[in-house]
Design a protein around this motif. Sequence first.
Motif, mmCIF file in Angstrom:
data_model
loop_
_atom_site.group_PDB
_atom_site.id
_atom_site.type_symbol
_atom_site.label_atom_id
_atom_site.label_comp_id
_atom_site.label_asym_id
_atom_site.label_seq_id
_atom_site.Cartn_x
_atom_site.Cartn_y
_atom_site.Cartn_z
ATOM 1 N N GLN A 213 0.830 -1.208 0.000
ATOM 2 C CA GLN A 213 0.000 0.000 0.000
ATOM 3 C C GLN A 213 0.867 1.263 0.000
ATOM 4 O O GLN A 213 0.582 2.218 -0.731
ATOM 5 C CB GLN A 213 -0.919 -0.006 1.221
ATOM 6 C CG GLN A 213 -2.002 -1.071 1.166
ATOM 7 C CD GLN A 213 -2.782 -1.167 2.466
ATOM 8 O OE1 GLN A 213 -2.284 -0.786 3.529
ATOM 9 N NE2 GLN A 213 -4.002 -1.657 2.397
ATOM 10 N N ILE A 214 1.927 1.247 0.810
ATOM 11 C CA ILE A 214 2.820 2.408 0.869
ATOM 12 C C ILE A 214 3.474 2.649 -0.489
ATOM 13 O O ILE A 214 3.565 3.795 -0.962
ATOM 14 C CB ILE A 214 3.892 2.201 1.962
ATOM 15 C CG1 ILE A 214 3.247 2.224 3.347
ATOM 16 C CG2 ILE A 214 4.972 3.268 1.870
ATOM 17 C CD1 ILE A 214 4.205 1.929 4.475
ATOM 18 N N ALA A 215 3.939 1.545 -1.123
ATOM 19 C CA ALA A 215 4.575 1.674 -2.436
ATOM 20 C C ALA A 215 3.618 2.270 -3.451
ATOM 21 O O ALA A 215 3.998 3.124 -4.266
ATOM 22 C CB ALA A 215 5.070 0.308 -2.909
ATOM 23 N N PHE A 216 2.367 1.849 -3.390
ATOM 24 C CA PHE A 216 1.380 2.381 -4.330
ATOM 25 C C PHE A 216 1.178 3.876 -4.105
ATOM 26 O O PHE A 216 1.141 4.673 -5.057
ATOM 27 C CB PHE A 216 0.051 1.638 -4.169
ATOM 28 C CG PHE A 216 -1.034 2.140 -5.076
ATOM 29 C CD1 PHE A 216 -1.089 1.742 -6.399
ATOM 30 C CD2 PHE A 216 -1.994 3.025 -4.613
ATOM 31 C CE1 PHE A 216 -2.079 2.205 -7.247
ATOM 32 C CE2 PHE A 216 -2.996 3.497 -5.435
ATOM 33 C CZ PHE A 216 -3.036 3.088 -6.765
ATOM 34 N N PHE A 217 1.074 4.272 -2.842
ATOM 35 C CA PHE A 217 0.840 5.683 -2.534
ATOM 36 C C PHE A 217 2.072 6.552 -2.797
ATOM 37 O O PHE A 217 1.959 7.774 -2.861
ATOM 38 C CB PHE A 217 0.394 5.840 -1.081
ATOM 39 C CG PHE A 217 -1.026 5.430 -0.843
ATOM 40 C CD1 PHE A 217 -2.068 6.082 -1.483
ATOM 41 C CD2 PHE A 217 -1.323 4.376 0.003
ATOM 42 C CE1 PHE A 217 -3.385 5.700 -1.276
ATOM 43 C CE2 PHE A 217 -2.647 3.985 0.225
ATOM 44 C CZ PHE A 217 -3.676 4.646 -0.420
ATOM 45 N N ILE A 218 3.246 5.932 -2.930
ATOM 46 C CA ILE A 218 4.450 6.690 -3.271
ATOM 47 C C ILE A 218 4.627 6.793 -4.787
ATOM 48 O O ILE A 218 4.819 7.879 -5.339
ATOM 49 C CB ILE A 218 5.699 6.044 -2.635
ATOM 50 C CG1 ILE A 218 5.672 6.230 -1.113
ATOM 51 C CG2 ILE A 218 6.974 6.656 -3.213
ATOM 52 C CD1 ILE A 218 6.807 5.541 -0.389
ATOM 53 N N PHE A 219 4.559 5.653 -5.471
ATOM 54 C CA PHE A 219 4.853 5.628 -6.899
ATOM 55 C C PHE A 219 3.755 6.273 -7.740
ATOM 56 O O PHE A 219 4.054 6.918 -8.744
ATOM 57 C CB PHE A 219 5.080 4.178 -7.363
ATOM 58 C CG PHE A 219 6.449 3.663 -7.046
ATOM 59 C CD1 PHE A 219 7.533 4.014 -7.816
ATOM 60 C CD2 PHE A 219 6.652 2.831 -5.958
ATOM 61 C CE1 PHE A 219 8.799 3.548 -7.525
ATOM 62 C CE2 PHE A 219 7.907 2.357 -5.654
ATOM 63 C CZ PHE A 219 8.990 2.721 -6.447
ATOM 64 N N PHE A 220 2.501 6.090 -7.349
ATOM 65 C CA PHE A 220 1.433 6.645 -8.172
ATOM 66 C C PHE A 220 1.458 8.178 -8.183
ATOM 67 O O PHE A 220 1.405 8.791 -9.256
ATOM 68 C CB PHE A 220 0.083 6.127 -7.700
ATOM 69 C CG PHE A 220 -1.062 6.521 -8.588
ATOM 70 C CD1 PHE A 220 -1.202 5.972 -9.862
ATOM 71 C CD2 PHE A 220 -1.988 7.469 -8.176
ATOM 72 C CE1 PHE A 220 -2.239 6.345 -10.696
ATOM 73 C CE2 PHE A 220 -3.032 7.849 -8.992
ATOM 74 C CZ PHE A 220 -3.163 7.287 -10.258
ATOM 75 N N PRO A 221 1.560 8.854 -7.015
ATOM 76 C CA PRO A 221 1.698 10.314 -7.061
ATOM 77 C C PRO A 221 2.969 10.758 -7.789
ATOM 78 O O PRO A 221 2.965 11.795 -8.466
ATOM 79 C CB PRO A 221 1.754 10.715 -5.586
ATOM 80 C CG PRO A 221 1.058 9.614 -4.870
ATOM 81 C CD PRO A 221 1.413 8.390 -5.629
ATOM 82 N N LEU A 222 4.056 9.981 -7.634
ATOM 83 C CA LEU A 222 5.295 10.313 -8.347
ATOM 84 C C LEU A 222 5.083 10.260 -9.854
ATOM 85 O O LEU A 222 5.544 11.142 -10.597
ATOM 86 C CB LEU A 222 6.406 9.356 -7.926
ATOM 87 C CG LEU A 222 7.771 9.555 -8.601
ATOM 88 C CD1 LEU A 222 8.335 10.930 -8.252
ATOM 89 C CD2 LEU A 222 8.737 8.456 -8.184
ATOM 90 N N PHE A 223 4.373 9.230 -10.295
ATOM 91 C CA PHE A 223 4.067 9.100 -11.727
ATOM 92 C C PHE A 223 3.240 10.298 -12.197
ATOM 93 O O PHE A 223 3.514 10.890 -13.255
ATOM 94 C CB PHE A 223 3.315 7.795 -11.971
ATOM 95 C CG PHE A 223 2.615 7.732 -13.294
ATOM 96 C CD1 PHE A 223 3.327 7.613 -14.472
ATOM 97 C CD2 PHE A 223 1.231 7.815 -13.362
ATOM 98 C CE1 PHE A 223 2.676 7.573 -15.699
ATOM 99 C CE2 PHE A 223 0.576 7.777 -14.571
ATOM 100 C CZ PHE A 223 1.298 7.659 -15.747
ATOM 101 N N LEU A 224 2.235 10.664 -11.430
ATOM 102 C CA LEU A 224 1.396 11.811 -11.804
ATOM 103 C C LEU A 224 2.215 13.098 -11.828
ATOM 104 O O LEU A 224 2.079 13.926 -12.742
ATOM 105 C CB LEU A 224 0.228 11.957 -10.824
ATOM 106 C CG LEU A 224 -0.868 10.891 -10.898
ATOM 107 C CD1 LEU A 224 -1.932 11.171 -9.842
ATOM 108 C CD2 LEU A 224 -1.511 10.857 -12.283
ATOM 109 N N PHE A 225 3.086 13.261 -10.824
ATOM 110 C CA PHE A 225 3.897 14.467 -10.757
ATOM 111 C C PHE A 225 4.827 14.580 -11.961
ATOM 112 O O PHE A 225 4.918 15.639 -12.601
ATOM 113 C CB PHE A 225 4.705 14.469 -9.456
ATOM 114 C CG PHE A 225 5.677 15.606 -9.338
ATOM 115 C CD1 PHE A 225 5.223 16.877 -9.018
ATOM 116 C CD2 PHE A 225 7.033 15.410 -9.557
ATOM 117 C CE1 PHE A 225 6.110 17.940 -8.911
ATOM 118 C CE2 PHE A 225 7.918 16.466 -9.460
ATOM 119 C CZ PHE A 225 7.461 17.736 -9.138
ATOM 120 N N VAL A 226 5.540 13.498 -12.258
ATOM 121 C CA VAL A 226 6.459 13.509 -13.397
ATOM 122 C C VAL A 226 5.702 13.745 -14.698
ATOM 123 O O VAL A 226 6.130 14.532 -15.558
ATOM 124 C CB VAL A 226 7.252 12.189 -13.467
ATOM 125 C CG1 VAL A 226 8.062 12.105 -14.759
ATOM 126 C CG2 VAL A 226 8.180 12.074 -12.269
ATOM 127 N N GLY A 227 4.554 13.080 -14.837
ATOM 128 C CA GLY A 227 3.763 13.259 -16.053
ATOM 129 C C GLY A 227 3.281 14.685 -16.218
ATOM 130 O O GLY A 227 3.383 15.266 -17.312
#
Length: 286
Positions: A213-227
């Motif tokens: 769950q933590i990994a999902f909440f870290i990587f998904f916002p990171l993906f959105l931010f980079v995009g």
Amino acid sequence: MSLKKKIALSFFVSSFIIAILMAYEYVNFIRIRDEIRHLEITDTIRSKSLQLRRHEKNFFLYGPMKAPEEVKAVHDYLRELELIADENRHIDNKGQLSNLKKQIRDYREHFQKIESSYKTIASEVGKVAAPRLRAQQSLSLLELAILEQPLQGMDFLEKELLLPSEHKLITQLKNHDAEIRALRKNGEEILNISKELDKTARENAEGVIHISQIAFFIFFPLFLFVGVVTLFFITNNVVRQLRLLIGVIEKTGKGHYDHMSVPDRRWGRNDEVGLLIQKFNDMEDQ
């Protein structure tokens, strides 16, 4: 860098982040699956440990009447627990299964001694008490009491039947009581280990799920931010230059042949819009 390369780079970065997230989640999925299997194993161990203690209590409660079937059940559950411990040594990170096997061996040893000593004691009680007790029912009750509570039986023999404390039967009852205490202690240890195994498996499963769950909440916002940042950079860079180009074209239409500054940065000079500005400046010169 051309506009095409910028778009390709942004796509590559976003895809790379998604790939990392998917790979991490896949590994976590495998770990969760393994932890669920471990949880099933520990739940089986706990269930069989409880059944073992139940048949142990029945053995002492019902005495000779149900002794054969209870004895068989106890030995069956001991074999099953040993088999589970042997087949799952790969999950024994803390040595709990090794300790469980040791407790099972000790439990079996004490139980076999109790079986043997009870037969000897029952035979000796029959010889000593039968002539002094009028009813056969009283003898059966005495044998049953001796099996579960040897010290009470010993007290009865000493006070009612006046057996001396150094009598062979009294010594046997003391040893029998020590074996029963050791057996019950081993039984408690088996139950405690099974509970610890179950607790550890549940904590591990919950820990893996929490990390996922933590990994999902870290990587998904990171993906959105980079995009979003990449999209903003590309569109802002292109749109800003196109707006400048539109302004210069409007001035050209009014007879003002001004040059448009070409971006000096490597991110804008050689892309399609930068080349268009250079061509327009050449046209202005002509």
